[in-house]
Design a protein around this motif. Structure first.
Motif, PDB file in Angstrom:
ATOM      1  N   HIS A 159     -64.981  60.827  10.618  1.00 54.85           N
ATOM      2  CA  HIS A 159     -65.361  60.420   9.546  1.00 54.85           C
ATOM      3  C   HIS A 159     -64.878  60.017   8.847  1.00 54.85           C
ATOM      4  O   HIS A 159     -63.867  59.778   7.215  1.00 54.85           O
ATOM      5  CB  HIS A 159     -65.873  61.425   8.461  1.00 54.85           C
ATOM      6  N   ASP A 160     -64.947  58.698   8.858  1.00 58.16           N
ATOM      7  CA  ASP A 160     -63.685  57.527   8.085  1.00 58.16           C
ATOM      8  C   ASP A 160     -63.569  56.843   6.414  1.00 58.16           C
ATOM      9  O   ASP A 160     -64.782  56.400   7.307  1.00 58.16           O
ATOM     10  CB  ASP A 160     -62.594  56.379   9.153  1.00 58.16           C
ATOM     11  N   ARG A 161     -63.705  57.360   6.200  1.00 58.25           N
ATOM     12  CA  ARG A 161     -64.296  56.247   5.040  1.00 58.25           C
ATOM     13  C   ARG A 161     -62.896  54.986   4.602  1.00 58.25           C
ATOM     14  O   ARG A 161     -61.633  54.826   4.670  1.00 58.25           O
ATOM     15  CB  ARG A 161     -63.737  57.311   3.694  1.00 58.25           C
ATOM     16  N   VAL A 162     -63.417  53.712   3.663  1.00 62.11           N
ATOM     17  CA  VAL A 162     -62.775  52.704   3.538  1.00 62.11           C
ATOM     18  C   VAL A 162     -63.421  52.290   2.125  1.00 62.11           C
ATOM     19  O   VAL A 162     -64.101  52.357   1.267  1.00 62.11           O
ATOM     20  CB  VAL A 162     -63.313  51.600   4.210  1.00 62.11           C
ATOM     21  N   LEU A 163     -62.240  51.370   1.688  1.00 61.57           N
ATOM     22  CA  LEU A 163     -62.576  50.821   0.251  1.00 61.57           C
ATOM     23  C   LEU A 163     -62.576  49.793   0.564  1.00 61.57           C
ATOM     24  O   LEU A 163     -62.456  49.056   1.472  1.00 61.57           O
ATOM     25  CB  LEU A 163     -60.829  51.336  -0.834  1.00 61.57           C
ATOM     26  N   CYS A 164     -63.719  49.493  -0.165  1.00 60.26           N
ATOM     27  CA  CYS A 164     -63.842  48.497   0.047  1.00 60.26           C
ATOM     28  C   CYS A 164     -65.142  47.730  -1.331  1.00 60.26           C
ATOM     29  O   CYS A 164     -66.117  48.070  -2.394  1.00 60.26           O
ATOM     30  CB  CYS A 164     -65.335  48.353   1.117  1.00 60.26           C
ATOM     31  N   ALA A 165     -65.162  45.971  -1.508  1.00 56.04           N
ATOM     32  CA  ALA A 165     -65.849  44.805  -2.860  1.00 56.04           C
ATOM     33  C   ALA A 165     -66.590  44.581  -2.366  1.00 56.04           C
ATOM     34  O   ALA A 165     -66.427  43.829  -1.095  1.00 56.04           O
ATOM     35  CB  ALA A 165     -64.962  45.552  -3.869  1.00 56.04           C
ATOM     36  N   SER A 166     -67.454  43.795  -2.513  1.00 61.21           N
ATOM     37  CA  SER A 166     -67.832  42.464  -2.667  1.00 61.21           C
ATOM     38  C   SER A 166     -66.884  41.230  -2.725  1.00 61.21           C
ATOM     39  O   SER A 166     -66.151  41.406  -4.330  1.00 61.21           O
ATOM     40  CB  SER A 166     -69.184  42.699  -3.586  1.00 61.21           C
ATOM     41  N   PRO A 167     -67.063  40.047  -1.874  1.00 64.22           N
ATOM     42  CA  PRO A 167     -66.204  38.948  -2.399  1.00 64.22           C
ATOM     43  C   PRO A 167     -66.067  38.675  -4.020  1.00 64.22           C
ATOM     44  O   PRO A 167     -65.087  37.936  -4.847  1.00 64.22           O
ATOM     45  CB  PRO A 167     -67.140  37.612  -1.082  1.00 64.22           C
ATOM     46  N   ALA A 168     -67.462  39.013  -4.682  1.00 62.26           N
ATOM     47  CA  ALA A 168     -67.612  38.418  -5.707  1.00 62.26           C
ATOM     48  C   ALA A 168     -66.833  38.638  -6.723  1.00 62.26           C
ATOM     49  O   ALA A 168     -65.811  38.254  -7.584  1.00 62.26           O
ATOM     50  CB  ALA A 168     -69.225  38.074  -6.302  1.00 62.26           C
ATOM     51  N   TYR A 169     -66.911  40.514  -6.604  1.00 57.36           N
ATOM     52  CA  TYR A 169     -66.023  41.335  -7.755  1.00 57.36           C
ATOM     53  C   TYR A 169     -63.803  41.007  -7.252  1.00 57.36           C
ATOM     54  O   TYR A 169     -63.721  40.156  -8.175  1.00 57.36           O
ATOM     55  CB  TYR A 169     -65.956  42.564  -7.437  1.00 57.36           C
ATOM     56  N   LEU A 170     -64.136  41.310  -5.677  1.00 56.51           N
ATOM     57  CA  LEU A 170     -63.105  40.281  -5.667  1.00 56.51           C
ATOM     58  C   LEU A 170     -62.182  38.989  -6.714  1.00 56.51           C
ATOM     59  O   LEU A 170     -60.483  38.920  -6.406  1.00 56.51           O
ATOM     60  CB  LEU A 170     -62.400  41.053  -3.919  1.00 56.51           C
ATOM     61  N   ALA A 171     -62.963  38.339  -5.989  1.00 59.13           N
ATOM     62  CA  ALA A 171     -63.107  36.650  -6.918  1.00 59.13           C
ATOM     63  C   ALA A 171     -62.788  37.368  -7.892  1.00 59.13           C
ATOM     64  O   ALA A 171     -61.935  35.937  -8.713  1.00 59.13           O
ATOM     65  CB  ALA A 171     -63.759  35.465  -6.222  1.00 59.13           C
ATOM     66  N   ALA A 172     -63.433  37.506  -9.061  1.00 60.10           N
ATOM     67  CA  ALA A 172     -63.319  37.694 -10.335  1.00 60.10           C
ATOM     68  C   ALA A 172     -61.975  38.607 -10.943  1.00 60.10           C
ATOM     69  O   ALA A 172     -61.731  38.165 -12.187  1.00 60.10           O
ATOM     70  CB  ALA A 172     -64.657  38.414 -11.369  1.00 60.10           C
ATOM     71  N   HIS A 173     -61.855  39.999 -10.284  1.00 59.33           N
ATOM     72  CA  HIS A 173     -61.136  40.663 -10.373  1.00 59.33           C
ATOM     73  C   HIS A 173     -59.973  40.887  -9.604  1.00 59.33           C
ATOM     74  O   HIS A 173     -58.693  41.174 -10.010  1.00 59.33           O
ATOM     75  CB  HIS A 173     -61.791  42.480 -10.362  1.00 59.33           C
ATOM     76  N   GLY A 174     -59.243  40.253  -8.777  1.00 60.39           N
ATOM     77  CA  GLY A 174     -58.232  40.211  -7.555  1.00 60.39           C
ATOM     78  C   GLY A 174     -58.353  41.441  -6.934  1.00 60.39           C
ATOM     79  O   GLY A 174     -59.148  43.101  -7.379  1.00 60.39           O
ATOM     80  N   ALA A 175     -57.962  41.639  -5.765  1.00 61.84           N
ATOM     81  CA  ALA A 175     -57.590  42.721  -4.726  1.00 61.84           C
ATOM     82  C   ALA A 175     -56.515  43.711  -5.279  1.00 61.84           C
ATOM     83  O   ALA A 175     -55.289  42.695  -5.019  1.00 61.84           O
ATOM     84  CB  ALA A 175     -57.685  42.240  -3.367  1.00 61.84           C
ATOM     85  N   PRO A 176     -56.495  44.533  -5.568  1.00 60.18           N
ATOM     86  CA  PRO A 176     -55.478  45.594  -5.439  1.00 60.18           C
ATOM     87  C   PRO A 176     -53.978  45.708  -4.424  1.00 60.18           C
ATOM     88  O   PRO A 176     -54.495  45.543  -3.090  1.00 60.18           O
ATOM     89  CB  PRO A 176     -55.545  46.850  -5.762  1.00 60.18           C
ATOM     90  N   GLU A 177     -53.026  45.545  -4.581  1.00 56.90           N
ATOM     91  CA  GLU A 177     -52.162  45.433  -3.448  1.00 56.90           C
ATOM     92  C   GLU A 177     -51.481  46.672  -3.558  1.00 56.90           C
ATOM     93  O   GLU A 177     -50.750  46.990  -2.104  1.00 56.90           O
ATOM     94  CB  GLU A 177     -51.223  44.352  -3.323  1.00 56.90           C
ATOM     95  N   THR A 178     -51.622  47.560  -4.440  1.00 57.78           N
ATOM     96  CA  THR A 178     -51.192  48.934  -4.263  1.00 57.78           C
ATOM     97  C   THR A 178     -52.194  50.049  -4.341  1.00 57.78           C
ATOM     98  O   THR A 178     -52.906  49.676  -5.161  1.00 57.78           O
ATOM     99  CB  THR A 178     -50.106  48.944  -4.457  1.00 57.78           C
ATOM    100  N   PRO A 179     -52.079  51.346  -3.852  1.00 54.09           N
ATOM    101  CA  PRO A 179     -52.827  52.250  -4.644  1.00 54.09           C
ATOM    102  C   PRO A 179     -53.394  52.810  -5.963  1.00 54.09           C
ATOM    103  O   PRO A 179     -54.076  52.343  -6.209  1.00 54.09           O
ATOM    104  CB  PRO A 179     -52.790  53.686  -3.796  1.00 54.09           C
ATOM    105  N   ILE A 180     -51.747  52.502  -6.396  1.00 51.44           N
ATOM    106  CA  ILE A 180     -51.921  52.528  -8.188  1.00 51.44           C
ATOM    107  C   ILE A 180     -52.024  51.411  -9.489  1.00 51.44           C
ATOM    108  O   ILE A 180     -53.063  52.299  -9.822  1.00 51.44           O
ATOM    109  CB  ILE A 180     -50.107  52.725  -8.436  1.00 51.44           C
ATOM    110  N   ALA A 181     -52.631  49.948  -7.988  1.00 53.92           N
ATOM    111  CA  ALA A 181     -53.449  49.388  -8.774  1.00 53.92           C
ATOM    112  C   ALA A 181     -54.703  49.717  -9.246  1.00 53.92           C
ATOM    113  O   ALA A 181     -55.630  48.812  -9.978  1.00 53.92           O
ATOM    114  CB  ALA A 181     -52.788  48.213  -7.808  1.00 53.92           C
ATOM    115  N   LEU A 182     -55.527  50.210  -8.421  1.00 56.35           N
ATOM    116  CA  LEU A 182     -56.385  50.718  -8.210  1.00 56.35           C
ATOM    117  C   LEU A 182     -57.199  51.395 -10.005  1.00 56.35           C
ATOM    118  O   LEU A 182     -58.524  51.450 -10.116  1.00 56.35           O
ATOM    119  CB  LEU A 182     -56.716  51.703  -7.694  1.00 56.35           C
TER     120      LEU A 182
END
Length: 311
Positions: A159-182
């Motif tokens: 039962h693996d969980r993943v963090l995910c987001a839409s391409p549109a959200y990541l284009a607007a806000h950037g992708a976090p590179e470290t856990p604390i950036a969440l």
């Protein structure tokens, strides 16, 4: 009066907590169920049920009798299966709603084709079912389990969980590179109890310590499909089961975030299990359903899927 009918009526009343729900399950009128239980108590000379306008509960004598009666009915069910030489009769399965839509519903035609004498009674609810009290044959559970001597737990898949987001959200806000950036992102959160607002991440390096990160966001829900739709709509980053979003990840409508980390809201050792009473470990109909579901999940590439059950 039929002693088997008395036993079945009594056990169903005890499991459902009332004469009316027991009657609905048995396909009888309420007065007939009451007469069967009254006849049983009269024959035994003992009060088995405490009756009130609000509830029906077991007396001390009723609890002892209920446990023995269940064993008798289970043995009779096993004898029927053996005589029928195959899976037959009613199989009651409790399972989460979204998981069942995606993975249980697709196996129903094959189950019917392989076992035409088997009737499936699906109880879909995201809340865990009580196998004994609700007369459930098999329960599908997701998470970490504490061993119980009276239950068999067969792991069907990871039962693996993943963090995910839409391409549109990541284009607007950037992708976090470290856990604390969440902490700087909108995080779509499952409404766990006790107001939990942290996500646990652990680097794929098995020697790394897990990190608990406080997250925030404007969407909380107690249904994972709602969170999936919110993520697809660009509302933020979600922590979702791989079995729920793997098609979205493959299609590119969702993108995995922090792929070098394992994620979970709590303990990391979680799985997808089939639970059934230890007394029913040799049941033909239980094995027929669980084996077919395990085959289907193995074909979906959801992670490990051991076939050996454990008590």
């Amino acid at each position: 009066m039929d002693r088997f009918a008395e036993l079945k009526a009594f056990c169903t009343v005890a499991a459902t907590g009332g004469f009316s729900p027991a009657a609905r399950r048995l396909g009888l009128v309420t007065s007939s169920v009451a007469r069967l239980v009254d006849a049983l108590e009269g024959r035994l000379g003992a009060v088995l049920l405490n009756r009130s306008t609000r509830s029906v509960t077991l007396t001390d004598a009723g609890r002892t009798y209920y446990e023995e009666a269940l064993r008798i009915l289970e043995r009779l069910d096993a004898a029927d299966e053996a005589a029928a030489d195959g899976a037959a009769g009613v199989l009651r399965v409790a399972a989460p709603v979204t998981f069942s839509t995606l993975y249980v519903a697709p196996i129903l035609p094959a189950l019917r084709a392989r076992h035409p004498r088997l009737t499936l009674d699906l109880r879909l609810d995201d809340a865990p079912a009580n196998l004994v009290d609700e007369a459930i044959d098999v329960a599908i559970r997701i998470g970490s389990l504490d061993p119980q001597s009276n239950l068999v737990a067969r792991k069907l898949a990871a039962h693996d969980r993943v963090l995910c987001a839409s391409p549109a959200y990541l284009a607007a806000h950037g992708a976090p590179e470290t856990p604390i950036a969440l902490a700087a992102h909108d995080c779509l959160q499952f409404a766990f109890g006790a107001g939990r607002r942290t996500w646990r991440l652990q680097a794929d390096d098995s020697n790394a310590d897990a990190e608990d990160v406080e997250v925030r966001g404007v969407v909380h829900a107690n249904n994972s499909e709602v969170l999936r739709q919110a993520a697809l709509g660009g509302l933020g980053i979600a922590m979702l089961a791989r079995w729920l979003v793997q098609r979205d990840l493959r299609a590119g409508t969702l993108v995995q975030v922090l792929p070098g980390y394992r994620v979970n809201p709590g303990p990391m050792d979680v799985g997808l299990y089939a639970l059934y009473p230890a007394s029913r470990r040799n049941s033909t109909k239980i094995r027929a359903f669980v084996d077919l579901l395990a085959e289907h999940l193995a074909a979906q590439d959801l992670g490990d899927h051991p076939s050996a059950p454990s008590a």
